[in-house]
Scaffold this active site. Structure first.
Site, mmCIF file in Angstrom:
data_model
loop_
_atom_site.group_PDB
_atom_site.id
_atom_site.type_symbol
_atom_site.label_atom_id
_atom_site.label_comp_id
_atom_site.label_asym_id
_atom_site.label_seq_id
_atom_site.Cartn_x
_atom_site.Cartn_y
_atom_site.Cartn_z
ATOM 1 N N ASP C 151 19.112 -10.370 12.671
ATOM 2 C CA ASP C 151 18.318 -11.369 12.061
ATOM 3 C C ASP C 151 18.730 -12.735 13.224
ATOM 4 O O ASP C 151 19.173 -12.352 14.544
ATOM 5 C CB ASP C 151 18.628 -11.685 10.664
ATOM 6 C CG ASP C 151 16.933 -12.108 10.092
ATOM 7 O OD1 ASP C 151 16.006 -12.680 11.448
ATOM 8 O OD2 ASP C 151 17.178 -12.238 8.886
ATOM 9 N N ASP C 211 8.024 -12.551 8.856
ATOM 10 C CA ASP C 211 7.727 -12.286 7.983
ATOM 11 C C ASP C 211 6.472 -11.561 7.353
ATOM 12 O O ASP C 211 5.688 -12.797 7.105
ATOM 13 C CB ASP C 211 8.737 -12.501 6.908
ATOM 14 C CG ASP C 211 9.535 -12.105 7.182
ATOM 15 O OD1 ASP C 211 10.557 -12.131 8.732
ATOM 16 O OD2 ASP C 211 10.958 -12.846 6.584
#
Lengths: 410, 410, 410, 410
Positions: C151, C211
């Site tokens: 991430d 996202d």
């Protein structure tokens, strides 16, 4: 001696073309001309295909019009460097080696162009020259290469600011210079990081957009930018897309340092006669390299006619400044080009990018943009495609232009 | 003592103008004024052209209005540095040398300006100062230069982020300071990388756009940006193009550190009387350097009238803050300028950039933007071009403005 | 042998898929498939939830369709590293440890995925791997991890240019390679700094947007960009938002290096049957990883039908190039996908993103974009969702598509 | 335990607020509240003005509502550092010194805030802390400072990429931590280089736009950006300009690390009652620091009513997530805020930024964006300004909102 205000722009340009060249290899004082393997053969190249093309170029006497370089694009090497770190040609494709190929091409009086990439791999994923610049330049010089097309794939994040890109491409520029052999350096970084700002001191030409496709004017997601500042140059860029991106960039070029609008699509399917003439004319006016990309062994008469129009080639190779656009309307664009021989001559080109044949009126205020005095005179005009004499015009000029066509008058 | 809310903006500015100057050479406490060779002579300069211009400036008594610097632009040097790395003047153009030229200009009570570029070459492709800053600054100081215009061509990719540009221009700033001679440092990086953010600590002025052309308002591909953030500043920028880019930048200037909107086009063909007055007024209000660019030996009466309007020059050199724009409409713009002498005086300028003479009404809510109390009072107004007294106005003001003209009231 | 002009594009792609993979771990030769904990469990994970999901995946026989990886997302560790700098699993959540969990998953024939972040902290504010890459990679290899989702939170300003991001993500790439264990490297930097340009040499996939959320098409301030160049990727990005961003990026992917459009929302509330089919089809066509995110222990029959459509999965895993968009209109989009088996087969997908069921006509000029010859032939078409045979079509195809639905023909 | 899909967003946020704070000084776990000298006094500060304001704050009992810090802004120092490089307070303004001032403020139970700039100079051109961070932090700690507002003027080109800005601001963060004294670190870089991405690990709050002005909604060239990505933040930013920029940024804040929308304009002229309530409400909902800027010694009853509305302050300091915008229409905006106490409570705020009083209908589909189940229930609503009980609503809510006003229901 006082230079009259009205001739300021012309004067400045003339001066520039006479002085030194930023990259000191003495090459490309006019935009390079030639032929490249990629658009016809892609990776499917070998000695026969390349020599066959060179012979066809000679047979058509295209070299007499200035087409000099035969450029071998990607996929000529093996997938591994040798034990000492040198690139190796593919012996299946080139049983007699690259040096032999260069010799054959030189024997025809042509120049031989090579390909590599400023990245870990080439775009076809063969070994790239990043971190191997000196070895590769030495090898190219040993093979008597005259020209290097230097691509941008897989550059390991070494782009995004002008300085990072400059430094990456400068390494090869220096490596080529160090060999002592004059090698035309043709940068192909697709206009990333504004190469027009920094390439003139290190390269002879630089691509200013993504790859061309044989389509006149269609948005394609694979070439998503409409503007010369672009973070995803891509490919499948149409003729008009590239023309629109090129319009502001002419000011950055000069003798020995040119904007490259990518290879010519003249002679390929999908583009009609008018579209091909328009394409060839603008490439010449903005002084892009003129590198053919069609299957030269099957050149149509029409393609040959276009590629050998001496009046148009003169716009590229003769005493003319770099073309610039006067205006862009929905269905038309006016392009201008000033003579640099103090003749006061001027070229005007009217693009009809609309969907039907049309008539256009061009006022002198759109031709002599900041020189009001010149708007008062009359001028003789000749059509550079039909060779018609249009007589003397005053104040404005009225012309018919076919759909997707161009009028070029001088 | 509490400063009333209504005077906050004026107070802050007044304070700023009294305190220290970020670049500590004590120069350009008001915007520099003078004349530059480029727009008339381009590369065709020599001792005679420059001294001829200086004499014309004196004869017209322009120095008494503040025009102090005679700036020699590009093309004064040879194409090579000497054996020890110093620049050499062109002995054909300057048989008695540059120092002699400076002496002559100083003898007239004027300042002498020099030119170089923060690049490998100057824009005319003479040797640039990049990597030679100390040698060049020393030479300029030895020649008793008073002013340096420092250009941006061929900078080898050293732009693209503020820090890269700052560091490149800072080297010359330090080199100039090190000489001990106060030399006004006029940065010319065309607004790349937001110089208004970082130039105030190292330079006296910085160009904020591409080069001006003597055109009132026309889009030109060679100056493709409409905005102050621009990756291709170019040239052929019209008066209105530059005005629109300058509008947000005034807040970044202060005494000794000015936004430079490029040279004046007053006195050149193509601009009519109204357009020239508009141009000169806004340049004064936003406190740009006022550097003439016309053929000063052939100054028309009209040009002289404009260039010597004391009320307008006072907006640049007197006790006024930096002008800012209240609004921009399709055919008009309102500009404001606050006094810094606590008089509460204000200048309002209404631009008519439409295509016909027109009448405009300006409401006080567009003049006193965040000071509601001041909207209730009445004010005496004088036209700074016609010198007419318009009496006392309340709540709004109604005025007629010619096509491409400006009304300036105080 | 000369490759016909008309097959150029197909040929180039086919070639690419056969040659070497830029990241040399031999993984993800087709886009990875599997399931991830985050969208159902967020931080509320433990051994039972993960094994429960793995068992459900087996029971539904999803592994037989290619769904191989069970990926544990954020929140598996303690908030502190141990005394020697190693990450520690949370012993409450994982009483038998992570290695045990991996063993159990391997015993089912599945792959086990791990999570960390190229930052000081993970997005859930657990310790991140920045500056601990080698220690963490070693630990993951010791635990027999098969996959790493990596991430981008709390990266200490190490983004903003491609080079900075490349170098940050490259450290982990090298650390993973150094372990000797093949670990699929799934970059999750949300498309910042154009990872499609530089990730292919260091990673198997890279996220290209913020996202996803289970919403078909709604602007959300938390996902403010409409474009693939984005400085604030965010989250709550709708299906159509991501599709529009992905359209120009397919050209950058190849075998072993894929654009990741984020996890599947198939099986979650808020999306109807048509929307889910559309979503799944485009993810397959553009060759995004297919990582399920729903509560797999409660998979509806409808979700299962979608997730196991073999014709659609074949678009992702079979002999097809990467899908690209032909056009985008207000209420519809046409997507295309070329076969790479030299069959000349093609997939066309028509999205109806309008608010009602509609009929659409697709002309062959929008299918065979730069291959005019192919427009003259006829083609057999089969609907990949209904399995209907549509017969032979010529020149154009007419189809009905439900609101928010998709037609996929081959 | 499985977390129901419908509560995912709320859950994630609740968790975040409970865990560690990225900058480990334990401060600003809820947004800081207080008063700052600049908007009333600008540079005209001294011991009396500051203590006078502190006393007024106490007398109005504002500290009981959370207003804790009294922050001294620019212009407190001499123009030179002392011989050993330390900053010196102006002895005319502060005859008893800064430590004495801090002591007095501490004696009232308040916190004392200091000001400097991450540049060569402060914005008022006093010495800045760039390159003097440790000396200045030590001095501030010695003076028992509780809070540092750290500005961005004259930063010598050290901005333009996130990394350059991060590193510049990180130096002071570390210097403050090194003192051992907890000092709230309030970054003021005007949103340059996306501080929301990198400031959370080094600062307690960061400004996200240019300076506020007491104007409700007017474009001003001095604050030219409409977007959160901005290269010229400037000042004279209106309330609505800042609200629009802030909308996408809430997702980046968390306990101890807040977006700062700049000081409150409550109590200043130019804003009417409705505008002030709207302003205060949104600042609270997005969890901006609440720092008053009006002349606190002349606080009107109306201003006091607004500043002490406990229901609104609770949105900032209580158990609520960070507000986000559901939609933005021409004349209205809907903002939402979720409870973090698992109560399922929600705040909805409807902005009427149109020019007349109006009635609005809000459908539940715009309130429960990705939680369809919750759209089916009924909810009790209370107006947080009028305190009216609106009864139970279902499916939609209909409300009247005054021009430039806000409705806030819970």
């Amino acid at each position: 001696m006082v230079i009259p205000q009205t001739h300021r722009a012309v004067f400045a340009l003339a001066m520039v073309l006479k002085t030194i060249h930023a990259i000191d290899n003495g090459l490309a004082l006019t935009p390079q001309m030639g032929w490249n393997t990629w658009n016809t053969f892609a990776c499917n190249i070998n000695e026969d295909t390349i020599l066959g093309a060179a012979k066809a170029l000679k047979k058509l006497k295209l070299d007499e019009y200035g087409y000099h370089y035969v450029v071998m694009d990607d996929c000529w090497s093996l997938h591994q460097r040798n034990a000492t770190g040198y690139l190796q040609y593919d012996p299946v494709k080139f049983p007699k080696g690259i040096k032999h190929l260069a010799d054959e091409i030189h024997a025809m009086g042509l120049g031989f162009g090579m390909y590599s990439s400023a990245g870990k791999y080439t775009c076809g994923r063969y070994p790239g020259s990043l971190a191997f610049e000196e070895k590769d330049a030495d090898l190219f010089a040993e093979w008597e290469v005259d020209y290097l097309k230097y691509d941008n794939c897989f550059n390991d994040g070494q782009s995004g600011t002008p300085l990072i890109s400059f430094e990456r491409y400068e390494v090869m520029s220096k490596a080529l210079n160090r060999t002592g052999r004059p090698i035309l350096y043709s940068m192909c970084n697709w206009g990333e990081d504004s190469p027009w700002d920094w390439a003139p001191t290190i390269a002879n030409s630089w691509r200013m957009s993504g790859d061309i496709i044989n389509v006149f004017d269609r948005y394609d997601d694979r070439c998503p930018c409409e503007d010369y500042i672009c973070r995803l140059p891509g490919h499948h860029c149409s003729i008009m897309n590239i023309i629109n991106k090129a319009a502001p960039l002419g000011q950055k070029a000069h003798a020995g340092a040119w904007n490259d609008l990518d290879m010519l699509e003249v002679g390929n399917e999908n583009l009609d006669y008018e579209e091909q003439k328009l394409h060839f004319t603008i490439w010449a006016m903005v002084k892009s390299p003129l590198i053919m990309g069609h299957d030269i062994t099957h050149t149509s008469d029409q393609a040959l006619e276009i590629l050998t129009n001496k009046d148009i080639i003169d716009l590229s190779q003769g005493k003319w400044g770099i073309g610039y656009r006067s205006y862009k309307k929905t269905n038309s664009q006016l392009w201008l080009q000033d003579a640099t021989d103090n003749s006061g001559n001027m070229v005007i080109a009217l693009i009809n990018n609309g969907e039907k044949d049309d008539e256009f009126t061009i006022g002198f205020e759109d031709i002599f943009l900041d020189e009001w005095e010149r708007r008062k005179a009359g001028y003789k005009v000749k059509d550079l495609w039909t060779k018609d004499d249009l007589g003397v015009i005053e104040k404005k000029i009225k012309i018919k232009v076919k759909r997707h066509g161009i009028f070029v008058g001088r």
